[in-house]
Design a protein around this motif. Structure first.
Motif, PDB file in Angstrom:
ATOM      1  N   ILE A  99       0.115  12.236   4.244  1.00 24.55           N
ATOM      2  CA  ILE A  99      -1.122  11.483   3.982  1.00 24.55           C
ATOM      3  C   ILE A  99      -0.792  10.016   3.739  1.00 24.55           C
ATOM      4  N   TYR A 112       0.833  -1.204   0.000  1.00 25.58           N
ATOM      5  CA  TYR A 112       0.000   0.000   0.000  1.00 25.58           C
ATOM      6  C   TYR A 112       0.866   1.251   0.000  1.00 25.58           C
ATOM      7  N   SER A 136       4.426   9.203  11.750  1.00 21.18           N
ATOM      8  CA  SER A 136       3.474   8.189  11.290  1.00 21.18           C
ATOM      9  C   SER A 136       4.179   6.974  10.685  1.00 21.18           C
ATOM     10  N   ALA A 193       0.859   4.109  -2.661  1.00 15.25           N
ATOM     11  CA  ALA A 193       0.502   5.480  -2.268  1.00 15.25           C
ATOM     12  C   ALA A 193       1.535   6.487  -2.769  1.00 15.25           C
ATOM     13  N   LEU A 200      -2.691   3.432   9.334  1.00 15.66           N
ATOM     14  CA  LEU A 200      -4.042   2.894   9.551  1.00 15.66           C
ATOM     15  C   LEU A 200      -4.198   1.504   8.938  1.00 15.66           C
ATOM     16  N   VAL A 201      -3.635   1.315   7.739  1.00 16.15           N
ATOM     17  CA  VAL A 201      -3.686  -0.004   7.085  1.00 16.15           C
ATOM     18  C   VAL A 201      -2.930  -1.032   7.925  1.00 16.15           C
ATOM     19  N   LEU A 243       0.235   8.513   7.235  1.00 17.62           N
ATOM     20  CA  LEU A 243      -0.890   8.293   8.151  1.00 17.62           C
ATOM     21  C   LEU A 243      -1.802   7.170   7.664  1.00 17.62           C
ATOM     22  N   SER A 244      -2.082   7.137   6.352  1.00 18.79           N
ATOM     23  CA  SER A 244      -2.974   6.098   5.828  1.00 18.79           C
ATOM     24  C   SER A 244      -2.304   4.726   5.876  1.00 18.79           C
ATOM     25  N   THR A 245      -0.975   4.671   5.663  1.00 18.96           N
ATOM     26  CA  THR A 245      -0.256   3.395   5.779  1.00 18.96           C
ATOM     27  C   THR A 245      -0.298   2.898   7.217  1.00 18.96           C
TER      28      THR A 245
END
Length: 558
Positions: A41, A27, A420, A31, A48-49, A44-46
């Motif tokens: 972004i 991911y 993050s 990204a 969460l994954v 942070l999204s990684t």
């Protein structure tokens, strides 16, 4: 409640579990490389994954996973984020006071050729900072210097990340190699010798490779004498110091020898043509005819970085390092006083829900602490350098504080990115995902494992951003696997460290650090796309070297 890491949690299969463990990494690649998200972004999204995979696939309790992320985030801010803030602050002080113009002219007086400037600053000076401080300081300082000289920011960051490959294994006074002695039981000196029989091949190649990336093969051949002087002086010193002195000094000695020898060589040899980037204007391509500065003016301009070098070098001395963190037990009066202050400014609280709650693949209970060494942090050493610099360059406190505030404002998103992505690394480690991937690579068999052994280190540094952490993560796994297939464990552990250096340039936190240093916050995807192909090529080369040293070149193993 405890959590025992399970490496066959998906379908009772190691292969299926490894595929699921790859999801956060794939991911992150998507990204940055394909979706081109801004760094914070993507980070942070990684995270969460990774949390979702840890909780739902690897059955890690949600509270533990979140607290593991918080442990990583704290480490991302101190010491790593603190180094970036203070490094960029020091650079900005020299720019605001006009000292950087003199620094620029002093480098131009040695050579106006961009290829040779890259060798001096990205390769040699960057390696010195890696040996003295490690973490993000080498790339942050050397990339900022190159941008100040007129390099394109993306190129400056990319070149410094690639150049940083050569010294990483011996970075920060040999800590990556010293640290892996603990979990493996192999003497650090033996690992140092073996790494010193692998990395010099890469170190001799990197300067040539750097110039090819910058200017193409033909223009690299034009400066081949300088490339050979730079690369071979570094590689030979690296081999001799790692094999006959130990892991603490190879970077510092190699960098100083390389820097000095190349600077002297350029007094007697000049390339036939001066290379500049195509983007530079016709006006900038004319010979620089700025006013000459005296030796005293040049020394004053460089003094912030000389002060930085001295203080960081002192911070890295083992006994002083112990005192700064409050762990000194000797009788020296001065160090005892420093130790008292260091003890007051060192905070090591337990991570709630996590400390001594995880059981790893060796059946050991894993401690989890927030490690906040305020005085011992390299960033604090750099901050002290900025205070001394204020007096050297004659800046008042008001402008010093204003500049510090500007630096904090500029770096808010990069520090968020670093926090993050280090949080993501900690979740990956504590849930067992990293070890699952490592165990899968270790299943490649007696013929192919020597080739894939460096890829474990590469993966470890990509995830953690640190050769030290990668060695602690996979060092013992390398040793156990090597012994089971008849490979020399010293070679396998050294390959983990040597392979790890090639993953540094694509590590999310390294990318964030480099972008922060050159003012490219939000452009992390572009830098990642620039470095990924070089990282894969170099780890492939280390794989070949390790494979050969396990077979036809086995006499090279100590």
């Amino acid at each position: 409640m405890t959590f025992t890491q399970n490496f066959t949690v998906v379908g009772d299969s190691l292969a299926l579990s490894a595929i699921v463990a790859l999801i956060p990494i794939l991911y992150f690649f998507w990204a940055l490389a394909i979706k081109r998200m801004k760094g914070h972004i993507a980070g942070l999204s990684t995270l969460l994954v990774a949390l979702a995979v840890a909780v739902f696939a690897f059955k890690m309790p949600a509270g533990m996973a979140v607290m593991s992320a918080s442990q990583g985030a704290v480490y991302g801010i101190l010491p790593i984020g603190w180094i970036i803030i203070t490094s960029v602050f020091l650079y900005k002080l020299t720019v605001k006071t006009g000292q950087f113009d003199i620094i620029r002219n002093s480098v131009l007086s040695i050579t106006e050729d961009r290829r040779l400037q890259a060798l001096l600053i990205a390769f040699s000076f960057g390696a010195f900072l890696e040996g003295a401080a490690g973490f993000g300081a080498p790339v942050a300082i050397s990339a900022a210097l190159l941008v100040g000289l007129g390099f394109n920011p993306l190129y400056a960051a990319g070149i410094c990340l690639i150049a940083n490959t050569a010294p990483v294994a011996f970075g920060a006074i040999g800590i990556p190699i010293i640290a892996v002695e603990g979990p493996t039981g192999i003497p650090a000196m033996e690992i140092s010798k073996m790494v010193g029989r692998q990395l010099p091949f890469l170190s001799a190649f990197i300067p040539f490779y750097l110039i090819i990336i910058m200017a193409g093969f033909k223009r690299a051949i034009e400066v081949l004498p300088a490339i050979l002087v730079s690369g071979l002086s570094f590689a030979i010193t690296q081999y001799l110091s790692s094999n006959f002195i130990g892991p603490e000094l190879p970077d510092i000695l190699s960098a100083l020898v390389s820097l000095f020898v190349l600077a002297v060589f350029l007094k007697f040899w000049k390339p036939k043509t001066i290379f500049r980037f195509a983007s530079e204007t016709a006006a900038s391509a004319q010979p620089i005819k700025e006013k000459q500065h005296t030796g005293a003016q040049v020394f004053k301009a460089w003094s912030p970085f000389l002060i930085l070098t001295m203080i960081i070098s002192v911070w890295g001395i083992p006994t002083i390092k112990l005192a700064l963190s409050g762990h000194y037990e000797g009788s020296n009066i001065i160090l005892k006083a420093v130790n008292s202050l260091g003890h007051m400014l060192t905070f090591v609280p337990e991570v709630p829900l996590l400390n001594n709650k995880i059981i790893n693949f060796s059946g050991e209970v894993v401690p989890a602490l927030y490690k906040l060494e305020v005085l011992g942090a390299a960033g604090t050493a750099i901050l002290i350098a900025t205070i001394i610099t204020k007096y050297v360059v004659g800046m008042d406190w008001k402008n010093w504080i204003i500049t510090f505030g500007e630096t904090l404002n500029e770096l808010k998103y990069p520090v968020l990115t670093i926090g993050s992505v280090v949080g993501f690394a900690y979740v990956t480690n504590s849930s067992g995902m990293s070890t699952t991937l490592g165990m899968t690579l270790a299943k490649t068999g007696s013929v192919m494992f020597p080739f894939f052994s460096p890829f474990l280190g590469w993966l470890g540094v990509f995830i953690t951003g640190s050769d030290t952490s990668a060695n602690l993560l996979f060092g013992n796994l390398q040793k156990i696997t090597a012994e089971s297939i008849g490979m020399n464990p010293i070679l396998a552990v050294a390959a983990n460290s040597s392979g790890g250096v090639t993953g540094k340039m694509i590590s999310p936190q390294s990318i964030a650090v480099a972008c922060a240093a050159v003012g490219l916050a939000g452009k992390e995807s572009e830098l990642f796309r620039f470095t990924i192909k070089h990282s894969l090529l170099l780890v492939f080369l280390v794989g070949i070297i390790t494979f050969l040293q396990n077979t036809v070149l086995s006499w090279m193993v100590p």
